[in-house]
Scaffold this motif. Structure first.
Motif, PDB file in Angstrom:
ATOM      1  N   SER A  63       0.844  -1.196   0.000  1.00  0.00           N
ATOM      2  CA  SER A  63       0.000   0.000   0.000  1.00  0.00           C
ATOM      3  C   SER A  63       0.879   1.245   0.000  1.00  0.00           C
ATOM      4  O   SER A  63       1.933   1.270   0.637  1.00  0.00           O
ATOM      5  CB  SER A  63      -0.952  -0.008   1.189  1.00  0.00           C
ATOM      6  OG  SER A  63      -0.237  -0.003   2.393  1.00  0.00           O
ATOM      7  N   ASP A  65       0.693   4.072   1.435  1.00  0.00           N
ATOM      8  CA  ASP A  65       0.866   4.798   2.704  1.00  0.00           C
ATOM      9  C   ASP A  65       1.142   3.862   3.884  1.00  0.00           C
ATOM     10  O   ASP A  65       0.998   4.246   5.028  1.00  0.00           O
ATOM     11  CB  ASP A  65      -0.357   5.660   2.994  1.00  0.00           C
ATOM     12  CG  ASP A  65      -1.640   4.844   3.108  1.00  0.00           C
ATOM     13  OD1 ASP A  65      -1.599   3.609   2.941  1.00  0.00           O
ATOM     14  OD2 ASP A  65      -2.693   5.444   3.372  1.00  0.00           O
ATOM     15  N   GLN A  66       1.515   2.628   3.602  1.00  0.00           N
ATOM     16  CA  GLN A  66       1.861   1.620   4.609  1.00  0.00           C
ATOM     17  C   GLN A  66       0.685   1.235   5.511  1.00  0.00           C
ATOM     18  O   GLN A  66       0.887   0.666   6.583  1.00  0.00           O
ATOM     19  CB  GLN A  66       3.041   2.104   5.478  1.00  0.00           C
ATOM     20  CG  GLN A  66       4.264   2.536   4.695  1.00  0.00           C
ATOM     21  CD  GLN A  66       4.791   1.449   3.773  1.00  0.00           C
ATOM     22  OE1 GLN A  66       4.933   0.316   4.170  1.00  0.00           O
ATOM     23  NE2 GLN A  66       5.058   1.800   2.527  1.00  0.00           N
ATOM     24  N   SER A  67      -0.544   1.517   5.099  1.00  0.00           N
ATOM     25  CA  SER A  67      -1.721   1.182   5.902  1.00  0.00           C
ATOM     26  C   SER A  67      -2.167  -0.265   5.702  1.00  0.00           C
ATOM     27  O   SER A  67      -2.955  -0.778   6.489  1.00  0.00           O
ATOM     28  CB  SER A  67      -2.886   2.110   5.537  1.00  0.00           C
ATOM     29  OG  SER A  67      -3.315   1.853   4.208  1.00  0.00           O
ATOM     30  N   ASN A 101      -3.232   8.238  -0.539  1.00  0.00           N
ATOM     31  CA  ASN A 101      -3.557   8.262   0.886  1.00  0.00           C
ATOM     32  C   ASN A 101      -4.708   7.286   1.156  1.00  0.00           C
ATOM     33  O   ASN A 101      -5.711   7.620   1.779  1.00  0.00           O
ATOM     34  CB  ASN A 101      -3.892   9.681   1.349  1.00  0.00           C
ATOM     35  CG  ASN A 101      -5.013  10.334   0.549  1.00  0.00           C
ATOM     36  OD1 ASN A 101      -5.205  10.059  -0.631  1.00  0.00           O
ATOM     37  ND2 ASN A 101      -5.754  11.223   1.193  1.00  0.00           N
ATOM     38  N   GLY A 103      -5.210   4.625   3.142  1.00  0.00           N
ATOM     39  CA  GLY A 103      -5.648   4.302   4.495  1.00  0.00           C
ATOM     40  C   GLY A 103      -6.611   5.343   5.039  1.00  0.00           C
ATOM     41  O   GLY A 103      -7.676   5.017   5.574  1.00  0.00           O
ATOM     42  N   GLU A 104      -6.269   6.605   4.877  1.00  0.00           N
ATOM     43  CA  GLU A 104      -7.115   7.708   5.347  1.00  0.00           C
ATOM     44  C   GLU A 104      -8.480   7.686   4.652  1.00  0.00           C
ATOM     45  O   GLU A 104      -9.519   7.802   5.298  1.00  0.00           O
ATOM     46  CB  GLU A 104      -6.394   9.032   5.055  1.00  0.00           C
ATOM     47  CG  GLU A 104      -7.205  10.268   5.302  1.00  0.00           C
ATOM     48  CD  GLU A 104      -6.518  11.523   4.751  1.00  0.00           C
ATOM     49  OE1 GLU A 104      -7.220  12.547   4.674  1.00  0.00           O
ATOM     50  OE2 GLU A 104      -5.322  11.484   4.410  1.00  0.00           O
ATOM     51  N   ARG A 107     -10.754   4.650   5.607  1.00  0.00           N
ATOM     52  CA  ARG A 107     -11.408   4.829   6.919  1.00  0.00           C
ATOM     53  C   ARG A 107     -12.622   5.757   6.835  1.00  0.00           C
ATOM     54  O   ARG A 107     -13.523   5.673   7.656  1.00  0.00           O
ATOM     55  CB  ARG A 107     -10.396   5.330   7.945  1.00  0.00           C
ATOM     56  CG  ARG A 107      -9.427   4.231   8.398  1.00  0.00           C
ATOM     57  CD  ARG A 107      -8.525   4.676   9.542  1.00  0.00           C
ATOM     58  NE  ARG A 107      -7.472   5.593   9.143  1.00  0.00           N
ATOM     59  CZ  ARG A 107      -6.344   5.235   8.521  1.00  0.00           C
ATOM     60  NH1 ARG A 107      -6.137   3.959   8.243  1.00  0.00           N
ATOM     61  NH2 ARG A 107      -5.441   6.133   8.196  1.00  0.00           N
ATOM     62  N   SER A 112     -14.430   0.479  10.568  1.00  0.00           N
ATOM     63  CA  SER A 112     -13.213  -0.282  10.892  1.00  0.00           C
ATOM     64  C   SER A 112     -13.479  -1.787  10.949  1.00  0.00           C
ATOM     65  O   SER A 112     -12.592  -2.577  10.624  1.00  0.00           O
ATOM     66  CB  SER A 112     -12.584   0.220  12.190  1.00  0.00           C
ATOM     67  OG  SER A 112     -13.492   0.087  13.258  1.00  0.00           O
TER      68      SER A 112
END
Length: 174
Positions: A63, A65-67, A101, A103-104, A107, A112
């Motif tokens: 990913s 953004d490392q999410s 972005n 992950g952001e 969400r 979740s």
């Protein structure tokens, strides 16, 4: 002397791949060419753009953004026609746009409890698909793994139209 010839051939090969791309940019587009990077292999556009698109949220070890999550937009042809498209090198239109972005944005698109299911990387992965309007910026395109890729940063989700849990097929990313 054999080594010198090899170096010349490598330099000639590298200069060939650094050719500038030419883009078809709609006249009324809010996205304007900004600059190139990585030897001309990646091009960036400035401005913000409102795009209506289907999206897929899936898990990935890569990913941006490392999410562990990737959000991929898959706009229809009318939306694709509003975006810059390359016409010389690998002229593939932006049928798939990876959100930097992810992950952001994931969400904001899903609870979740659903994202936890996506993060369980399995043979038959859990996906979330839907449709929404996104305000994007930092639109870019480049050649990775001998394939043209597109990326953008999502600033906002303007309107979410529909969501389907565990629907659709996994989208391949390089």
């Amino acid at each position: 002397m054999k080594h010198m010839k090899l170096i010349v051939v490598l330099l000639l090969g590298c200069s060939y791949t650094m050719a500038k791309e030419v883009y078809d940019i709609p006249i009324d587009s809010s996205l304007k060419y900004s600059h190139s990077a990585y030897g001309g292999m990646w091009d960036y556009f400035s401005g913000e753009h409102l795009i209506s698109s289907k999206y897929t949220i899936q898990g990935s070890f890569n990913s941006p953004d490392q999410s562990g999550l990737i959000v991929i937009l898959t706009p229809d042809l009318s939306e694709i026609s509003k975006l810059p498209s390359p016409i010389r090198i690998k002229p593939i239109p932006p049928k798939k746009i990876e959100i930097s972005n992810s992950g952001e944005i994931a969400r904001k698109l899903a609870p979740s409890s659903e994202l936890d299911k996506v993060l369980e990387l399995k043979e038959h992965p859990y996906l979330i698909v839907g449709e929404a309007q996104f305000l994007i910026t930092n639109f870019s395109t480049g050649i990775e793994c001998d394939y043209r890729e597109y990326q953008a940063k999502a600033i906002a989700i303007v309107q979410q139209m529909e969501v389907a849990k565990n629907g659709g097929k996994r989208i391949n990313v390089c």
